[in-house]
Design a protein around this motif. Structure first.
Motif, PDB file in Angstrom:
ATOM      1  N   LEU A 179       0.852  -1.187   0.000  1.00 54.11           N
ATOM      2  CA  LEU A 179       0.000   0.000   0.000  1.00 54.11           C
ATOM      3  C   LEU A 179       0.884   1.232   0.000  1.00 54.11           C
ATOM      4  O   LEU A 179       1.867   1.294   0.729  1.00 54.11           O
ATOM      5  CB  LEU A 179      -0.880   0.032   1.251  1.00 54.11           C
ATOM      6  CG  LEU A 179      -1.785  -1.167   1.484  1.00 54.11           C
ATOM      7  CD1 LEU A 179      -2.395  -1.103   2.871  1.00 54.11           C
ATOM      8  CD2 LEU A 179      -2.876  -1.192   0.437  1.00 54.11           C
ATOM      9  N   VAL A 180       0.537   2.233  -0.808  1.00 58.38           N
ATOM     10  CA  VAL A 180       1.271   3.495  -0.858  1.00 58.38           C
ATOM     11  C   VAL A 180       0.303   4.609  -0.492  1.00 58.38           C
ATOM     12  O   VAL A 180      -0.744   4.750  -1.112  1.00 58.38           O
ATOM     13  CB  VAL A 180       1.879   3.748  -2.259  1.00 58.38           C
ATOM     14  CG1 VAL A 180       2.572   5.087  -2.302  1.00 58.38           C
ATOM     15  CG2 VAL A 180       2.822   2.621  -2.649  1.00 58.38           C
ATOM     16  N   GLN A 181       0.663   5.380   0.543  1.00 60.17           N
ATOM     17  CA  GLN A 181      -0.163   6.495   0.988  1.00 60.17           C
ATOM     18  C   GLN A 181       0.646   7.772   0.847  1.00 60.17           C
ATOM     19  O   GLN A 181       1.737   7.885   1.400  1.00 60.17           O
ATOM     20  CB  GLN A 181      -0.581   6.297   2.449  1.00 60.17           C
ATOM     21  CG  GLN A 181      -1.382   5.041   2.668  1.00 60.17           C
ATOM     22  CD  GLN A 181      -1.608   4.748   4.141  1.00 60.17           C
ATOM     23  OE1 GLN A 181      -0.874   5.195   4.998  1.00 60.17           O
ATOM     24  NE2 GLN A 181      -2.645   3.970   4.423  1.00 60.17           N
ATOM     25  N   LYS A 182       0.109   8.753   0.114  1.00 60.79           N
ATOM     26  CA  LYS A 182       0.804  10.023  -0.120  1.00 60.79           C
ATOM     27  C   LYS A 182       0.361  11.063   0.894  1.00 60.79           C
ATOM     28  O   LYS A 182      -0.823  11.167   1.195  1.00 60.79           O
ATOM     29  CB  LYS A 182       0.525  10.535  -1.531  1.00 60.79           C
ATOM     30  CG  LYS A 182       1.041   9.631  -2.611  1.00 60.79           C
ATOM     31  CD  LYS A 182       0.743  10.187  -3.982  1.00 60.79           C
ATOM     32  CE  LYS A 182       1.295   9.265  -5.049  1.00 60.79           C
ATOM     33  NZ  LYS A 182       1.164   9.836  -6.378  1.00 60.79           N
ATOM     34  N   SER A 183       1.339  11.850   1.391  1.00 66.21           N
ATOM     35  CA  SER A 183       1.021  12.915   2.338  1.00 66.21           C
ATOM     36  C   SER A 183       1.146  14.290   1.698  1.00 66.21           C
ATOM     37  O   SER A 183       0.365  15.174   1.965  1.00 66.21           O
ATOM     38  CB  SER A 183       1.957  12.846   3.548  1.00 66.21           C
ATOM     39  OG  SER A 183       1.779  11.639   4.227  1.00 66.21           O
ATOM     40  N   ASN A 218       1.705  16.347  -1.958  1.00 67.86           N
ATOM     41  CA  ASN A 218       1.619  16.168  -3.399  1.00 67.86           C
ATOM     42  C   ASN A 218       1.786  17.525  -4.070  1.00 67.86           C
ATOM     43  O   ASN A 218       1.320  18.526  -3.569  1.00 67.86           O
ATOM     44  CB  ASN A 218       0.257  15.562  -3.757  1.00 67.86           C
ATOM     45  CG  ASN A 218       0.265  14.859  -5.084  1.00 67.86           C
ATOM     46  OD1 ASN A 218       1.210  14.972  -5.855  1.00 67.86           O
ATOM     47  ND2 ASN A 218      -0.796  14.131  -5.359  1.00 67.86           N
ATOM     48  N   ASN A 274       6.434  -1.280   7.794  1.00 69.23           N
ATOM     49  CA  ASN A 274       6.021   0.082   7.476  1.00 69.23           C
ATOM     50  C   ASN A 274       7.254   0.889   7.108  1.00 69.23           C
ATOM     51  O   ASN A 274       8.263   0.835   7.819  1.00 69.23           O
ATOM     52  CB  ASN A 274       5.319   0.736   8.659  1.00 69.23           C
ATOM     53  CG  ASN A 274       3.993   0.077   8.974  1.00 69.23           C
ATOM     54  OD1 ASN A 274       3.389  -0.566   8.130  1.00 69.23           O
ATOM     55  ND2 ASN A 274       3.526   0.238  10.197  1.00 69.23           N
ATOM     56  N   GLY A 314       5.389  10.210   1.902  1.00 71.06           N
ATOM     57  CA  GLY A 314       4.268   9.336   2.240  1.00 71.06           C
ATOM     58  C   GLY A 314       4.734   8.087   2.927  1.00 71.06           C
ATOM     59  O   GLY A 314       5.854   8.028   3.449  1.00 71.06           O
ATOM     60  N   GLN A 315       3.884   7.091   2.907  1.00 69.12           N
ATOM     61  CA  GLN A 315       4.162   5.844   3.604  1.00 69.12           C
ATOM     62  C   GLN A 315       3.945   4.671   2.655  1.00 69.12           C
ATOM     63  O   GLN A 315       3.041   4.681   1.828  1.00 69.12           O
ATOM     64  CB  GLN A 315       3.221   5.732   4.805  1.00 69.12           C
ATOM     65  CG  GLN A 315       3.526   4.603   5.736  1.00 69.12           C
ATOM     66  CD  GLN A 315       2.651   4.640   6.976  1.00 69.12           C
ATOM     67  OE1 GLN A 315       1.585   5.248   6.998  1.00 69.12           O
ATOM     68  NE2 GLN A 315       3.091   3.979   8.020  1.00 69.12           N
TER      69      GLN A 315
END
Length: 132
Positions: free
Chosen positions: A45-49, A51, A112, A127-128
């Protein structure tokens, strides 16, 4: 039982199952027993903080969720740097690409991770990445 013919040699063909041979002295015919194979496929999973609209950053897993594709469409001539850190802040991966290039990133094991993308010492995305 399926067979394969390679250079005139006939061999049993094993497909997703177990090939069992009979005990000595018994009929020497191999027995094919069907079995179910469960794959232990990871999920990425890729989560952007953060952008930005000037630079389009793509960090996407492949179809099998084994690696990430890192791609940037931004400003011609720019070099983009991807840094990936584990939960303890240790750098686990670093890669550089130019505008409109794509590279494959293999992070490693489950866990993580935090990522940051820079160009000209300016952070343009972070991001994560979660591997389960």
């Amino acid at each position: 039982m399926a067979e394969s013919n390679l250079h005139g040699l006939t061999m049993p063909l094993l497909v997703a199952g177990t090939l069992m041979l009979s005990a000595p002295g018994a009929d020497a015919k191999p027995v094919f027993s069907s079995s179910t194979i469960h794959s232990s496929r990871d999920t990425i999973l890729v989560q952007k903080s953060l952008n930005t609209k000037k630079h389009k950053i793509k960090l996407d897993p492949d179809a099998n969720h084994r690696v990430l594709f890192f791609n940037v469409t931004g400003i011609d001539g720019k070099v983009y740097q991807l840094f990936i850190f584990d939960i303890d802040g240790k750098l686990v991966k670093q890669t550089n690409i130019r505008n409109k290039e794509t590279t494959v990133v293999n992070i490693g094991g489950k866990g993580n991770y935090v990522y940051e993308v820079f160009t000209d010492d300016e952070r343009i995305e972070n991001g994560q990445v979660i591997i389960r």
